[in-house]
Motif scaffolding. Structure first.
Motif, PDB file in Angstrom:
ATOM      1  N   SER A   1       0.815  -1.204   0.000  1.00  0.00           N
ATOM      2  CA  SER A   1       0.000   0.000   0.000  1.00  0.00           C
ATOM      3  C   SER A   1       0.856   1.264   0.000  1.00  0.00           C
ATOM      4  O   SER A   1       0.350   2.363  -0.170  1.00  0.00           O
ATOM      5  CB  SER A   1      -0.924   0.005   1.221  1.00  0.00           C
ATOM      6  OG  SER A   1      -0.144  -0.120   2.384  1.00  0.00           O
ATOM      7  N   SER A   2       2.177   1.107   0.199  1.00  0.00           N
ATOM      8  CA  SER A   2       3.035   2.290   0.175  1.00  0.00           C
ATOM      9  C   SER A   2       3.523   2.526  -1.252  1.00  0.00           C
ATOM     10  O   SER A   2       3.082   1.885  -2.187  1.00  0.00           O
ATOM     11  CB  SER A   2       4.203   2.097   1.132  1.00  0.00           C
ATOM     12  OG  SER A   2       5.016   1.035   0.700  1.00  0.00           O
ATOM     13  N   SER A   3       4.461   3.437  -1.414  1.00  0.00           N
ATOM     14  CA  SER A   3       4.908   3.810  -2.756  1.00  0.00           C
ATOM     15  C   SER A   3       6.108   2.961  -3.174  1.00  0.00           C
ATOM     16  O   SER A   3       6.781   2.362  -2.340  1.00  0.00           O
ATOM     17  CB  SER A   3       5.329   5.266  -2.741  1.00  0.00           C
ATOM     18  OG  SER A   3       6.498   5.378  -1.950  1.00  0.00           O
ATOM     19  N   PRO A   4       6.419   2.918  -4.482  1.00  0.00           N
ATOM     20  CA  PRO A   4       7.618   2.216  -4.938  1.00  0.00           C
ATOM     21  C   PRO A   4       8.881   2.705  -4.236  1.00  0.00           C
ATOM     22  O   PRO A   4       9.810   1.936  -4.005  1.00  0.00           O
ATOM     23  CB  PRO A   4       7.667   2.542  -6.432  1.00  0.00           C
ATOM     24  CG  PRO A   4       6.262   2.831  -6.815  1.00  0.00           C
ATOM     25  CD  PRO A   4       5.629   3.448  -5.599  1.00  0.00           C
ATOM     26  N   GLU A   5       8.892   3.994  -3.871  1.00  0.00           N
ATOM     27  CA  GLU A   5      10.046   4.543  -3.166  1.00  0.00           C
ATOM     28  C   GLU A   5      10.237   3.842  -1.817  1.00  0.00           C
ATOM     29  O   GLU A   5      11.345   3.484  -1.443  1.00  0.00           O
ATOM     30  CB  GLU A   5       9.818   6.047  -2.973  1.00  0.00           C
ATOM     31  CG  GLU A   5      10.960   6.794  -2.339  1.00  0.00           C
ATOM     32  CD  GLU A   5      12.201   6.835  -3.212  1.00  0.00           C
ATOM     33  OE1 GLU A   5      12.074   6.636  -4.444  1.00  0.00           O
ATOM     34  OE2 GLU A   5      13.288   7.028  -2.663  1.00  0.00           O
ATOM     35  N   GLU A   6       9.122   3.624  -1.125  1.00  0.00           N
ATOM     36  CA  GLU A   6       9.246   2.939   0.167  1.00  0.00           C
ATOM     37  C   GLU A   6       9.597   1.465  -0.025  1.00  0.00           C
ATOM     38  O   GLU A   6      10.335   0.900   0.774  1.00  0.00           O
ATOM     39  CB  GLU A   6       7.954   3.086   0.986  1.00  0.00           C
ATOM     40  CG  GLU A   6       8.098   2.455   2.373  1.00  0.00           C
ATOM     41  CD  GLU A   6       6.989   2.815   3.348  1.00  0.00           C
ATOM     42  OE1 GLU A   6       6.281   3.811   3.108  1.00  0.00           O
ATOM     43  OE2 GLU A   6       6.837   2.088   4.339  1.00  0.00           O
ATOM     44  N   TRP A   7       9.069   0.832  -1.097  1.00  0.00           N
ATOM     45  CA  TRP A   7       9.457  -0.566  -1.343  1.00  0.00           C
ATOM     46  C   TRP A   7      10.968  -0.676  -1.467  1.00  0.00           C
ATOM     47  O   TRP A   7      11.595  -1.585  -0.942  1.00  0.00           O
ATOM     48  CB  TRP A   7       8.885  -1.090  -2.664  1.00  0.00           C
ATOM     49  CG  TRP A   7       7.417  -1.087  -2.803  1.00  0.00           C
ATOM     50  CD1 TRP A   7       6.489  -0.747  -1.863  1.00  0.00           C
ATOM     51  CD2 TRP A   7       6.709  -1.425  -3.977  1.00  0.00           C
ATOM     52  NE1 TRP A   7       5.242  -0.863  -2.394  1.00  0.00           N
ATOM     53  CE2 TRP A   7       5.352  -1.276  -3.683  1.00  0.00           C
ATOM     54  CE3 TRP A   7       7.088  -1.856  -5.243  1.00  0.00           C
ATOM     55  CZ2 TRP A   7       4.367  -1.539  -4.620  1.00  0.00           C
ATOM     56  CZ3 TRP A   7       6.127  -2.113  -6.183  1.00  0.00           C
ATOM     57  CH2 TRP A   7       4.771  -1.960  -5.874  1.00  0.00           C
ATOM     58  N   ARG A   8      11.547   0.265  -2.195  1.00  0.00           N
ATOM     59  CA  ARG A   8      12.996   0.209  -2.403  1.00  0.00           C
ATOM     60  C   ARG A   8      13.711   0.341  -1.073  1.00  0.00           C
ATOM     61  O   ARG A   8      14.611  -0.432  -0.755  1.00  0.00           O
ATOM     62  CB  ARG A   8      13.450   1.343  -3.335  1.00  0.00           C
ATOM     63  CG  ARG A   8      13.179   1.087  -4.792  1.00  0.00           C
ATOM     64  CD  ARG A   8      14.098   1.920  -5.682  1.00  0.00           C
ATOM     65  NE  ARG A   8      13.928   3.342  -5.481  1.00  0.00           N
ATOM     66  CZ  ARG A   8      14.820   4.130  -4.903  1.00  0.00           C
ATOM     67  NH1 ARG A   8      15.959   3.643  -4.471  1.00  0.00           N
ATOM     68  NH2 ARG A   8      14.585   5.407  -4.765  1.00  0.00           N
ATOM     69  N   ALA A   9      13.310   1.347  -0.293  1.00  0.00           N
ATOM     70  CA  ALA A   9      14.009   1.612   0.963  1.00  0.00           C
ATOM     71  C   ALA A   9      13.803   0.474   1.962  1.00  0.00           C
ATOM     72  O   ALA A   9      14.681   0.162   2.749  1.00  0.00           O
ATOM     73  CB  ALA A   9      13.525   2.938   1.543  1.00  0.00           C
ATOM     74  N   ARG A  10      12.639  -0.166   1.919  1.00  0.00           N
ATOM     75  CA  ARG A  10      12.340  -1.241   2.866  1.00  0.00           C
ATOM     76  C   ARG A  10      13.030  -2.548   2.479  1.00  0.00           C
ATOM     77  O   ARG A  10      13.448  -3.308   3.333  1.00  0.00           O
ATOM     78  CB  ARG A  10      10.830  -1.511   2.881  1.00  0.00           C
ATOM     79  CG  ARG A  10      10.017  -0.411   3.524  1.00  0.00           C
ATOM     80  CD  ARG A  10       9.853  -0.711   4.993  1.00  0.00           C
ATOM     81  NE  ARG A  10       8.877   0.173   5.605  1.00  0.00           N
ATOM     82  CZ  ARG A  10       8.597   0.161   6.906  1.00  0.00           C
ATOM     83  NH1 ARG A  10       9.207  -0.682   7.706  1.00  0.00           N
ATOM     84  NH2 ARG A  10       7.720   0.993   7.405  1.00  0.00           N
ATOM     85  N   THR A  11      13.046  -2.860   1.184  1.00  0.00           N
ATOM     86  CA  THR A  11      13.464  -4.204   0.770  1.00  0.00           C
ATOM     87  C   THR A  11      14.741  -4.231  -0.054  1.00  0.00           C
ATOM     88  O   THR A  11      15.299  -5.284  -0.279  1.00  0.00           O
ATOM     89  CB  THR A  11      12.373  -4.857  -0.099  1.00  0.00           C
ATOM     90  OG1 THR A  11      12.287  -4.133  -1.340  1.00  0.00           O
ATOM     91  CG2 THR A  11      11.017  -4.837   0.593  1.00  0.00           C
ATOM     92  N   TRP A  12      15.156  -3.085  -0.545  1.00  0.00           N
ATOM     93  CA  TRP A  12      16.303  -2.967  -1.465  1.00  0.00           C
ATOM     94  C   TRP A  12      15.974  -3.495  -2.861  1.00  0.00           C
ATOM     95  O   TRP A  12      16.847  -3.714  -3.688  1.00  0.00           O
ATOM     96  CB  TRP A  12      17.552  -3.629  -0.886  1.00  0.00           C
ATOM     97  CG  TRP A  12      18.662  -2.651  -0.700  1.00  0.00           C
ATOM     98  CD1 TRP A  12      19.932  -2.787  -1.212  1.00  0.00           C
ATOM     99  CD2 TRP A  12      18.662  -1.417   0.018  1.00  0.00           C
ATOM    100  NE1 TRP A  12      20.689  -1.694  -0.863  1.00  0.00           N
ATOM    101  CE2 TRP A  12      19.937  -0.844  -0.102  1.00  0.00           C
ATOM    102  CE3 TRP A  12      17.693  -0.714   0.736  1.00  0.00           C
ATOM    103  CZ2 TRP A  12      20.266   0.379   0.482  1.00  0.00           C
ATOM    104  CZ3 TRP A  12      18.026   0.506   1.318  1.00  0.00           C
ATOM    105  CH2 TRP A  12      19.290   1.024   1.185  1.00  0.00           C
ATOM    106  N   TRP A  13      14.666  -3.684  -3.140  1.00  0.00           N
ATOM    107  CA  TRP A  13      14.201  -4.030  -4.486  1.00  0.00           C
ATOM    108  C   TRP A  13      14.748  -3.025  -5.504  1.00  0.00           C
ATOM    109  O   TRP A  13      14.744  -1.829  -5.248  1.00  0.00           O
ATOM    110  CB  TRP A  13      12.667  -3.990  -4.467  1.00  0.00           C
ATOM    111  CG  TRP A  13      11.964  -3.967  -5.772  1.00  0.00           C
ATOM    112  CD1 TRP A  13      11.863  -4.983  -6.667  1.00  0.00           C
ATOM    113  CD2 TRP A  13      11.196  -2.872  -6.321  1.00  0.00           C
ATOM    114  NE1 TRP A  13      11.091  -4.595  -7.735  1.00  0.00           N
ATOM    115  CE2 TRP A  13      10.675  -3.313  -7.555  1.00  0.00           C
ATOM    116  CE3 TRP A  13      10.902  -1.575  -5.897  1.00  0.00           C
ATOM    117  CZ2 TRP A  13       9.874  -2.495  -8.360  1.00  0.00           C
ATOM    118  CZ3 TRP A  13      10.110  -0.761  -6.694  1.00  0.00           C
ATOM    119  CH2 TRP A  13       9.605  -1.222  -7.911  1.00  0.00           C
ATOM    120  N   ALA A  14      15.259  -3.522  -6.647  1.00  0.00           N
ATOM    121  CA  ALA A  14      15.746  -2.693  -7.762  1.00  0.00           C
ATOM    122  C   ALA A  14      17.002  -1.902  -7.424  1.00  0.00           C
ATOM    123  O   ALA A  14      17.372  -0.993  -8.145  1.00  0.00           O
ATOM    124  CB  ALA A  14      14.662  -1.731  -8.258  1.00  0.00           C
TER     125      ALA A  14
END
Lengths: 488, 398
Positions: free
Chosen positions: A403-416
């Motif tokens: 439910s968060s933004s792609p920016e938070e996905w990156r910061a949370r998981t290191w995705w991409a």
């Protein structure tokens, strides 16, 4: 209720400090958690050694806070230690540095050149040995999310993509704020406002009609794909460009440049920045041009200075809590300016002291003794497909933050964030949001691509240039992301 | 009359394999040297003529576009007859190798991408789902196979074309594990159990009648045609694939078939790294020096590793030392390469500069042009009668 402006280390730190004093808080962040300086640094938990000559007050604070943070957030710190390496023949600086370290009470243990050469393969053979210091690595985003999650689990509110557009007063005291949120304008009643907006603090202070003199300076950093050094490595010299290496996971960050700028937004790094940084870095590791680069990024130091024009290396890393009530009679308005990531807790403590005193609340600071507890894992038990091979991120890892933004996905998981810079995984990740609006989906894809390219391109040399070209090939040839459209 | 019998080709991407295949068919002895897996698995197997004009609009008639346009700046334009002959050579070659392909197309057709957008393509293997006029379709995905996001693809395709799209999401097979990537799926579908599992899924699922069914390009590696045939028997409609991100199974299939074919015809393959190349010799990393009548550089430009970019932005070919100037913008990475004029080296494919194979979609055309140009420059060409060496017919192609 206290409104804190800024969702970086200082803002979340203040929110946590006030929360532990029993004071309700709402954090208002214009973008995402850590979108400013806190998410754009080299990740060094200072021992104090770096500033012991140029800024001894800050150095002592760093040393003390370093020891506190190891206690309260061990999961966000990797305790590698660090070296200061003496290169060249400036023995006078070395002598002064040793004395200053002694005076500040920061441990520094001499290491001879043979031991250093064995510990740091590829180190400039002209080194004269160095010193071990208690530097460590700070996982910035991990700590920011620990703060955020702990503030929220204690009842605090954190609003992202929201701005304070007006601060209201009643009889000379703060009475509330107007927010612009994604859902529209909104009023919150509060009795104090803390401006912890980092480089934007100068602009935010205009809401109090009390402009602050900021000294903003950008620093470019370069991320390499391999952990070339096992510990933090500093060049033993007056702080300058390209003189520090901080390992992170499987990577290493080279920092930094220092360029004064009049505006708070971080600049887009250039190829010239990168080339200049590497040239300085070669004083430590002459073969650095052959290291596999990943990307460059830039942050803005929010230094506070009443005197403009000084080189920011000479501006104190110390911080100030500004009471706008005392300055211009706007009681309940405070600004937290200057400082360093390493000292964020101390900055928050001093701010909390001022706010609590203003509110007449007798509650001592508890952050130095209270551990930040990790939030519960949300993984389900069954196997989940891998989305990002570089960083081992699964679909479940991303869905937890869907439910968060792609920016938070990156910061949370290191995705991409790994070597392919999203070539293979961005479309996989975005597809997990099960979008019904195709144009929104394509807008997000474009946004992620552009965000990645800003750091990818300036570091596109050697194997990373091939990687960049692979991304171009996949985007245009396979995914059809080009702009071209034809009448069907 | 065999003036050349020692040919060295450096690089195993499409340009290197095409140059090698022609040289073998001319009766030459060919040594192919490559230090990696090559670029074929980066790409599904479509062969572009031109997709995008200089203004960024899609091209529908590439034959007309190439009239009076040089393949790269500074070169002579190519006649329609020459292009036709070269495409014909490629079609016959792939047919002989066992890569199923239609006759030379008359215009670009539409290929669906994994995101459901459409892009023009020219020549493709028959596995690809190609359309003259995009129409109704059933799009099939598999649970937890993320390279083909069915919902996104279906939405986008419907929005772009106005055509009706039906989606089907099949389960994942019992053998699936979280590390499965496209190649695992493809090998699984090559196996007896994988094939039976898939056919059973199709039997048990309701499909809309009278519209083609499109799958992600993971339907087997070496037995794709058999599987597609069996699937069409069950579904009673055409079944085809959408090529995906690397490792792209289409390119992987082509590489396996093509390299096997080359080896059977006597190609000598050296897995090694070339450190130095001259027009008539190469040196390998182990110190060996190999002499040749012609050395062909098919090293793939920046993408293939044939052009090295320094931190200061300068570009050069690390095996010849030839300098290619400096970068100033991301777009330059796709355009860098050898100039069309004589540099003494025989250079093919992306290693030549001047056009952006990715953004403009001219990669296939540049391979055909550059490979035929190299052989013509040493006195060999192909025509309707067969292979002609310095005016004399010596064989048939392929």
């Amino acid at each position: 209720m206290v409104v804190v402006i800024g969702g970086g280390a200082s803002g979340l730190g203040v929110a946590w400090d006030l929360t532990l004093r029993g004071i309700p808080v709402t954090v208002v962040e214009a973008e995402e958690i850590g979108a400013g300086t806190s998410g754009r640094f080299h990740g060094l938990l200072h021992s104090g050694g770096r500033y012991v000559i140029s800024d001894p007050v800050s150095a002592r604070q760093c040393h003390e806070e370093n020891r506190i943070l190891r206690r309260i957030v061990p999961t966000a710190i990797e305790d590698t230690g660090g070296y200061f390496v003496a290169v060249g023949d400036d023995t006078a600086y070395e002598e002064a540095w040793r004395k200053a370290m002694d005076q500040a009470g920061i441990p520094a243990v001499f290491v001879n050149r043979e031991v250093l050469a064995a510990r740091l393969p590829g180190l400039n053979p002209e080194q004269r040995g160095g010193y071990w210091v208690p530097d460590a690595i700070l996982e910035g985003f991990r700590l920011l999310y620990l703060l955020r999650d702990n503030v929220m689990s204690h009842g605090g509110t954190i609003l992202t993509h929201s701005r304070v557009v007006a601060v209201h007063e009643h009889n000379g005291c703060v009475s509330g704020v107007t927010l612009r949120t994604p859902e529209g304008l909104r009023e919150i009643a509060c009795s104090a406002v803390v401006n912890a907006a980092g480089p934007w603090a100068g602009e935010v202070a205009r809401l109090f009609e009390d402009p602050l003199p900021m000294h903003l300076a950008s620093g470019v950093m370069l991320l390499f794909a391999h952990r070339r050094v096992p510990v933090v490595v500093n060049r033993l010299a007056y702080p300058g460009d390209g003189d520090i290496l901080v390992p992170h996971g499987e990577t290493v960050i080279l920092g930094t440049t220092d360029v004064h700028q009049p505006y708070p937004e971080p600049p887009v790094p250039t190829r010239d920045d990168v080339a200049a940084l590497i040239a300085r870095g070669q004083l430590l590791f002459p073969e650095m041009t052959e290291w596999r680069a990943l990307r460059a990024f830039a942050g803005v130091r929010p230094l506070y200075a009443s005197q403009h024009g000084a080189s920011s290396r000479s501006v104190s890393r110390d911080f100030a809590v500004v009471d706008h009530g005392a300055r211009v009679g706007f009681a309940g308005a405070f600004s937290l300016v200057g400082g360093k990531w390493t000292t964020f807790r101390l900055m928050a403590e001093r701010t909390g002291d001022a706010v609590a005193q203003f509110l007449g609340i007798q509650a001592a600071c508890r952050t130095a003794e209270t551990p930040l507890l990790p939030s519960q894992s949300t993984r389900r038990g069954s196997p989940s497909p891998i989305v990002c091979e570089c960083e081992g991120v699964t679909a479940d890892d991303l869905v937890a933050w869907i439910s968060s933004s792609p920016e938070e996905w990156r910061a949370r998981t290191w995705w991409a964030m790994g070597p392919c810079q999203g070539t293979m995984c961005v479309h996989r990740g975005l597809a997990l949001t099960a979008p019904s609006d195709v144009s929104e989906w394509r807008r997000q894809l474009k946004w992620v691509r552009e965000e990645r390219e800003r750091g990818f391109w300036p570091a596109a040399y050697g194997d990373n240039a091939r990687e960049f070209q692979l991304q171009t090939a996949v985007r245009y040839q396979t995914l059809g992301e080009g702009e071209a459209h034809a009448a069907l | 009359m065999q003036p050349f019998n020692r040919i060295i080709v450096v690089g195993r991407g499409p340009a290197g394999l095409y140059a090698s295949a022609l040289a073998l068919s001319y009766g030459m002895g060919v040594t192919l040297i490559a230090d990696g897996v090559g670029t074929l698995p980066l790409w599904g197997g479509h062969w572009d003529f031109v997709t995008t004009d200089d203004q960024g609009s899609f091209v529908s008639d590439p034959w007309a576009w190439w009239e009076n346009v040089p393949p790269v700046p500074g070169a002579e334009p190519v006649t329609r007859a020459e292009w036709r002959a070269w495409w014909g050579t490629l079609v016959r070659l792939w047919d002989a190798i066992g890569i199923p392909v239609d006759d030379t197309p008359r215009r670009n057709r539409w290929l669906m991408t994994p995101l459901g957008t459409l892009r023009p393509v020219f020549l493709t293997p028959k596995w690809h789902w190609i359309q003259e006029d995009p129409g109704a379709v059933t799009v099939v995905g598999f649970r937890d196979f993320l390279d083909f996001p069915v919902a996104v693809a279906a939405h986008t395709y419907a929005q772009e074309t106005g055509a009706s799209v039906h989606t089907v999401l099949l389960d994942r097979p019992p053998q699936w594990s979280s590390g499965w990537q496209a190649l695992h799926w493809a090998w699984y579908f090559d196996s007896e159990s994988g094939r039976n599992w898939l056919l059973a899924q199709l039997e048990a699922t309701r499909f809309e009648s009278r519209r083609p069914v499109v799958f992600p390009q993971i339907l087997g590696v070496d037995r794709t045609e058999t599987l597609l045939g069996a699937m069409e028997n069950v579904l009673e409609v055409p079944v085809a694939e959408v090529p995906l991100t690397p490792p792209a199974i289409g390119g992987f299939r082509i590489q396996r078939r093509w390299e096997r074919w080359l080896r059977r015809r006597g190609l000598r393959f050296i897995h090694g790294h070339v450190t130095t190349a001259t027009p008539t010799s190469v040196q390998l990393h182990d110190g060996r020096v190999l002499e040749a009548d012609v050395v062909v550089l098919a090293t793939g430009g920046v993408l293939g590793g044939g052009i090295r970019i320094q931190a200061d932005g300068s570009a050069h070919d690390p095996v010849t030392g030839v300098s290619m100037g400096r970068l100033s913008a991301p777009h330059d990475l796709g355009v860098l390469g050898y100039p069309a004029g004589e540099t003494g080296m025989a250079v093919v494919g992306r290693q030549l500069g001047g056009r952006d194979a990715d953004r403009q979609g001219v990669g296939g055309a540049l391979i055909l042009w550059s490979v035929h140009r190299v052989w013509r420059s040493v006195g060999i060409q192909t025509n309707q009668e067969g292979v002609e060496v310095r005016g004399r017919i010596v064989g048939r192609v392929p």
